[in-house]
Scaffold this motif. Structure first.
Motif, PDB file in Angstrom:
ATOM      1  N   GLY A 140       0.798  -1.227   0.000  1.00 26.66           N
ATOM      2  CA  GLY A 140       0.000   0.000   0.000  1.00 26.66           C
ATOM      3  C   GLY A 140       0.829   1.274   0.000  1.00 26.66           C
ATOM      4  O   GLY A 140       0.287   2.380  -0.107  1.00 26.66           O
ATOM      5  N   GLY A 180       2.880   2.148  -2.271  1.00 30.37           N
ATOM      6  CA  GLY A 180       3.035   2.672  -3.636  1.00 30.37           C
ATOM      7  C   GLY A 180       4.228   2.062  -4.359  1.00 30.37           C
ATOM      8  O   GLY A 180       4.764   2.641  -5.295  1.00 30.37           O
ATOM      9  N   LYS A 181       4.605   0.858  -3.964  1.00 29.07           N
ATOM     10  CA  LYS A 181       5.791   0.203  -4.532  1.00 29.07           C
ATOM     11  C   LYS A 181       5.612  -0.133  -6.013  1.00 29.07           C
ATOM     12  O   LYS A 181       6.470   0.208  -6.843  1.00 29.07           O
ATOM     13  CB  LYS A 181       6.097  -1.055  -3.706  1.00 29.07           C
ATOM     14  CG  LYS A 181       7.260  -1.865  -4.186  1.00 29.07           C
ATOM     15  CD  LYS A 181       7.627  -2.919  -3.174  1.00 29.07           C
ATOM     16  CE  LYS A 181       6.429  -3.638  -2.575  1.00 29.07           C
ATOM     17  NZ  LYS A 181       5.567  -4.269  -3.598  1.00 29.07           N
ATOM     18  N   THR A 182       4.486  -0.789  -6.329  1.00 24.49           N
ATOM     19  CA  THR A 182       4.241  -1.187  -7.717  1.00 24.49           C
ATOM     20  C   THR A 182       4.099   0.045  -8.614  1.00 24.49           C
ATOM     21  O   THR A 182       4.701   0.119  -9.688  1.00 24.49           O
ATOM     22  CB  THR A 182       2.967  -2.063  -7.783  1.00 24.49           C
ATOM     23  OG1 THR A 182       3.160  -3.189  -6.921  1.00 24.49           O
ATOM     24  CG2 THR A 182       2.702  -2.554  -9.196  1.00 24.49           C
ATOM     25  N   THR A 183       3.343   1.013  -8.150  1.00 26.09           N
ATOM     26  CA  THR A 183       3.177   2.255  -8.910  1.00 26.09           C
ATOM     27  C   THR A 183       4.538   2.924  -9.134  1.00 26.09           C
ATOM     28  O   THR A 183       4.849   3.373 -10.234  1.00 26.09           O
ATOM     29  CB  THR A 183       2.260   3.232  -8.123  1.00 26.09           C
ATOM     30  OG1 THR A 183       1.084   2.527  -7.733  1.00 26.09           O
ATOM     31  CG2 THR A 183       1.874   4.438  -8.937  1.00 26.09           C
ATOM     32  N   ARG A 224       0.773  -9.898  -2.982  1.00 23.73           N
ATOM     33  CA  ARG A 224      -0.479  -9.151  -3.168  1.00 23.73           C
ATOM     34  C   ARG A 224      -1.109  -9.603  -4.480  1.00 23.73           C
ATOM     35  O   ARG A 224      -0.514  -9.440  -5.551  1.00 23.73           O
ATOM     36  CB  ARG A 224      -0.201  -7.635  -3.212  1.00 23.73           C
ATOM     37  CG  ARG A 224      -1.467  -6.790  -3.284  1.00 23.73           C
ATOM     38  CD  ARG A 224      -1.201  -5.331  -2.922  1.00 23.73           C
ATOM     39  NE  ARG A 224      -0.298  -4.659  -3.831  1.00 23.73           N
ATOM     40  CZ  ARG A 224      -0.660  -4.121  -4.996  1.00 23.73           C
ATOM     41  NH1 ARG A 224      -1.914  -4.215  -5.411  1.00 23.73           N
ATOM     42  NH2 ARG A 224       0.218  -3.504  -5.755  1.00 23.73           N
ATOM     43  N   GLN A 264      -1.519  -5.516 -12.144  1.00 25.34           N
ATOM     44  CA  GLN A 264      -1.391  -4.055 -12.055  1.00 25.34           C
ATOM     45  C   GLN A 264      -0.121  -3.578 -12.771  1.00 25.34           C
ATOM     46  O   GLN A 264      -0.140  -2.614 -13.531  1.00 25.34           O
ATOM     47  CB  GLN A 264      -1.334  -3.671 -10.568  1.00 25.34           C
ATOM     48  CG  GLN A 264      -1.256  -2.185 -10.298  1.00 25.34           C
ATOM     49  CD  GLN A 264      -1.022  -1.917  -8.808  1.00 25.34           C
ATOM     50  OE1 GLN A 264      -1.151  -2.821  -7.967  1.00 25.34           O
ATOM     51  NE2 GLN A 264      -0.653  -0.709  -8.465  1.00 25.34           N
ATOM     52  N   LYS A 314       3.040   9.808  -2.102  1.00 24.52           N
ATOM     53  CA  LYS A 314       1.819  10.481  -1.622  1.00 24.52           C
ATOM     54  C   LYS A 314       2.107  11.847  -0.990  1.00 24.52           C
ATOM     55  O   LYS A 314       1.420  12.260  -0.054  1.00 24.52           O
ATOM     56  CB  LYS A 314       1.044   9.567  -0.663  1.00 24.52           C
ATOM     57  CG  LYS A 314       0.803   8.188  -1.287  1.00 24.52           C
ATOM     58  CD  LYS A 314      -0.061   7.298  -0.456  1.00 24.52           C
ATOM     59  CE  LYS A 314       0.082   5.852  -0.944  1.00 24.52           C
ATOM     60  NZ  LYS A 314      -0.711   4.906  -0.223  1.00 24.52           N
ATOM     61  N   ASP A 373       1.476  14.394  -2.429  1.00 27.84           N
ATOM     62  CA  ASP A 373       0.387  15.242  -2.898  1.00 27.84           C
ATOM     63  C   ASP A 373      -0.762  15.302  -1.906  1.00 27.84           C
ATOM     64  O   ASP A 373      -1.593  16.190  -1.959  1.00 27.84           O
ATOM     65  CB  ASP A 373      -0.142  14.716  -4.250  1.00 27.84           C
ATOM     66  CG  ASP A 373      -0.462  13.217  -4.187  1.00 27.84           C
ATOM     67  OD1 ASP A 373       0.439  12.436  -3.824  1.00 27.84           O
ATOM     68  OD2 ASP A 373      -1.604  12.839  -4.490  1.00 27.84           O
ATOM     69  N   GLY A 387       6.803  10.822  -4.982  1.00 22.87           N
ATOM     70  CA  GLY A 387       5.559  10.542  -5.701  1.00 22.87           C
ATOM     71  C   GLY A 387       4.557  11.624  -5.347  1.00 22.87           C
ATOM     72  O   GLY A 387       4.342  11.913  -4.172  1.00 22.87           O
ATOM     73  N   GLY A 397       1.295  11.852  -6.907  1.00 24.38           N
ATOM     74  CA  GLY A 397      -0.022  11.556  -7.461  1.00 24.38           C
ATOM     75  C   GLY A 397      -0.070  10.124  -7.950  1.00 24.38           C
ATOM     76  O   GLY A 397       0.936   9.415  -7.929  1.00 24.38           O
ATOM     77  N   GLU A 398      -1.247   9.707  -8.417  1.00 24.54           N
ATOM     78  CA  GLU A 398      -1.410   8.304  -8.810  1.00 24.54           C
ATOM     79  C   GLU A 398      -0.933   8.020 -10.226  1.00 24.54           C
ATOM     80  O   GLU A 398      -0.667   6.886 -10.579  1.00 24.54           O
ATOM     81  CB  GLU A 398      -2.883   7.909  -8.671  1.00 24.54           C
ATOM     82  CG  GLU A 398      -3.355   7.963  -7.215  1.00 24.54           C
ATOM     83  CD  GLU A 398      -4.694   7.285  -7.032  1.00 24.54           C
ATOM     84  OE1 GLU A 398      -4.754   6.066  -7.214  1.00 24.54           O
ATOM     85  OE2 GLU A 398      -5.661   7.990  -6.721  1.00 24.54           O
TER      86      GLU A 398
HETATM   87  P1  GDP Z   1       1.992  -1.347  -3.250  1.00 26.49           P
HETATM   88  O1  GDP Z   1       1.081  -2.258  -2.489  1.00 26.49           O
HETATM   89  O2  GDP Z   1       3.066  -0.772  -2.393  1.00 26.49           O
HETATM   90  O3  GDP Z   1       2.521  -1.930  -4.516  1.00 26.49           O
HETATM   91  O4  GDP Z   1       1.114  -0.056  -3.621  1.00 26.49           O
HETATM   92  P2  GDP Z   1       0.465   0.455  -4.988  1.00 26.49           P
HETATM   93  O5  GDP Z   1       1.529   0.835  -5.959  1.00 26.49           O
HETATM   94  O6  GDP Z   1      -0.592  -0.473  -5.441  1.00 26.49           O
HETATM   95  O7  GDP Z   1      -0.182   1.814  -4.452  1.00 26.49           O
HETATM   96  C1  GDP Z   1      -1.194   1.810  -3.470  1.00 26.49           C
HETATM   97  C2  GDP Z   1      -2.155   2.973  -3.760  1.00 26.49           C
HETATM   98  O8  GDP Z   1      -1.475   4.202  -3.617  1.00 26.49           O
HETATM   99  C3  GDP Z   1      -2.675   2.951  -5.190  1.00 26.49           C
HETATM  100  O9  GDP Z   1      -4.025   3.349  -5.170  1.00 26.49           O
HETATM  101  C4  GDP Z   1      -1.820   3.990  -5.908  1.00 26.49           C
HETATM  102  O10 GDP Z   1      -2.489   4.587  -6.997  1.00 26.49           O
HETATM  103  C5  GDP Z   1      -1.593   4.990  -4.775  1.00 26.49           C
HETATM  104  N1  GDP Z   1      -0.357   5.778  -4.930  1.00 26.49           N
HETATM  105  C6  GDP Z   1       0.897   5.349  -5.181  1.00 26.49           C
HETATM  106  N2  GDP Z   1       1.765   6.382  -5.203  1.00 26.49           N
HETATM  107  C7  GDP Z   1       1.025   7.505  -4.990  1.00 26.49           C
HETATM  108  C8  GDP Z   1       1.335   8.924  -4.888  1.00 26.49           C
HETATM  109  O11 GDP Z   1       2.472   9.381  -4.999  1.00 26.49           O
HETATM  110  N3  GDP Z   1       0.275   9.753  -4.625  1.00 26.49           N
HETATM  111  C9  GDP Z   1      -1.008   9.301  -4.486  1.00 26.49           C
HETATM  112  N4  GDP Z   1      -1.964  10.171  -4.230  1.00 26.49           N
HETATM  113  N5  GDP Z   1      -1.309   7.992  -4.543  1.00 26.49           N
HETATM  114  C10 GDP Z   1      -0.326   7.108  -4.805  1.00 26.49           C
END
Ligand code: GDP
Length: 292
Positions: free
Chosen positions: A108, A110-113, A138, A144, A245, A247, A270, A272-273
């Motif tokens: 959660g 934001g690793k994958t993003t 996950r 994703q 996050k 933002d 980061g 934003g999404e």
């Molecule tokens: P993981 O479980 O660490 O791989 O997390 P995800 O990459 O799936 O990100 C979890 C949530 O955070 C998703 O809804 C992403 O869109 C959101 N997210 C990731 N980075 C950012 C960011 O820099 N800003 C915002 N607002 N959301 C983010």
């Protein structure tokens, strides 16, 4: 981002506005406000104490520049000290060919993003990145990453969806002599730090000998995030952080504390999404945002 901190700090600066000069008394009041502002922003107590001591020492010791009023002078000192605390900019170090970049972090954060954002960033710089989906923990993570890879035009290696070690072994074979120069690995996180996750990450690290191990840290998670960063760093010797996050209504504590506590640099933020909501870390830009 940083709204609360910005507003509170501006009260400290206001204490000195209209004053003829900086004195022991007026600086004490302003410094106290800086102190409570940083504590309210969730900056660690130790960091705050040292920060305000430095600010005070400099404010009293420095010749006030003729061109600056006391409040301007104080803002300049706070700004300098914020930049010092944020730490120097350290760009990605990609040495080998191919270079491995291991993304690690709790679920959660934001690793994958961020893995996709980094691939996109490198592609724009003329590199040939490839993504490896090794987050087998996950359920949706692999799909994703495939979706994100398609969006940015970067291939994604998925392989055996159950065994992260096998995925990485397979990816290593595939990328050898393939022309891809940066291999970005998305690895499995957990909701909390756990031994099984750490052992898997240590094994992957041993296998790929990464040039970078980047830990994603959620700016909204406050001191918990800093504590888990400390543990990740002790186990894996991360090379840097991606603070995600920023933002949101992040109070600022994480980004202001993490370098001091771990000694490791923030490399990206980061904001934003979307895949383009991503910036290299510039301490002066963050300090400017905080000061408004
Ligand atoms: P993981 O479980 O660490 O791989 O997390 P995800 O990459 O799936 O990100 C979890 C949530 O955070 C998703 O809804 C992403 O869109 C959101 N997210 C990731 N980075 C950012 C960011 O820099 N800003 C915002 N607002 N959301 C983010």
């Amino acid at each position: 981002m940083f709204e609360g901190l910005r507003e509170k700090l501006s009260n400290a600066f206001r204490m000195l506005s209209g004053k003829g000069k900086i004195t022991e008394k007026n600086i004490e009041e302003a410094v106290q406000i800086v102190k409570t502002s940083l504590l309210a922003a969730d900056v660690s107590y130790k960091v705050v104490r040292e920060f305000v001591e430095n600010v005070k020492k400099r404010a009293l010791g420095e010749e006030v520049l003729k061109s600056l009023t006391p409040d301007q002078m104080f803002i300049k000192i706070v700004r300098d000290e914020l930049i010092k605390l944020l730490g120097e900019r350290e760009p990605l170090k990609l040495i080998h060919n191919p270079s491995y970049v291991m993304m690690v972090g709790l679920q959660g954060t934001g690793k994958t993003t961020s893995a996709a954002k980094i691939a996109n960033y490198l592609k724009k710089q003329g590199k040939r990145p490839i993504l490896v989906a090794a987050d087998t923990y996950r359920p949706a993570a692999i799909d994703q990453l495939e979706v994100l890879g398609k969006k940015i035009g970067v291939p994604v290696i998925t392989g055996d969806r159950k065994n992260a070690i096998r995925i990485v072994q397979e990816a290593m074979k595939q990328v050898k002599d393939s022309g891809y120069d940066v291999v970005i690995l998305d690895t499995a996180g957990r909701l909390h730090i756990d031994e099984e996750m750490m052992q898997e990450l240590e094994e992957i690290k041993r296998m790929v000998q990464p040039d970078e191990i980047l830990l994603t840290v959620d700016a909204m998670a406050g001191q918990d995030a800093v504590n888990s960063a400390k543990t990740f760093n002790e186990r894996l010797e991360v090379t840097g952080f991606v603070i995600t996050k920023l933002d949101g209504d992040s109070r600022g504590g994480v980004i202001l504390t993490i370098r001091y506590i771990t000694g490791k640099p923030v490399k990206f933020v980061g904001v934003g999404e979307k895949v383009d909501d991503f910036d290299e870390f510039y301490p002066d830009r963050i300090a400017n945002r905080i000061l408004g």
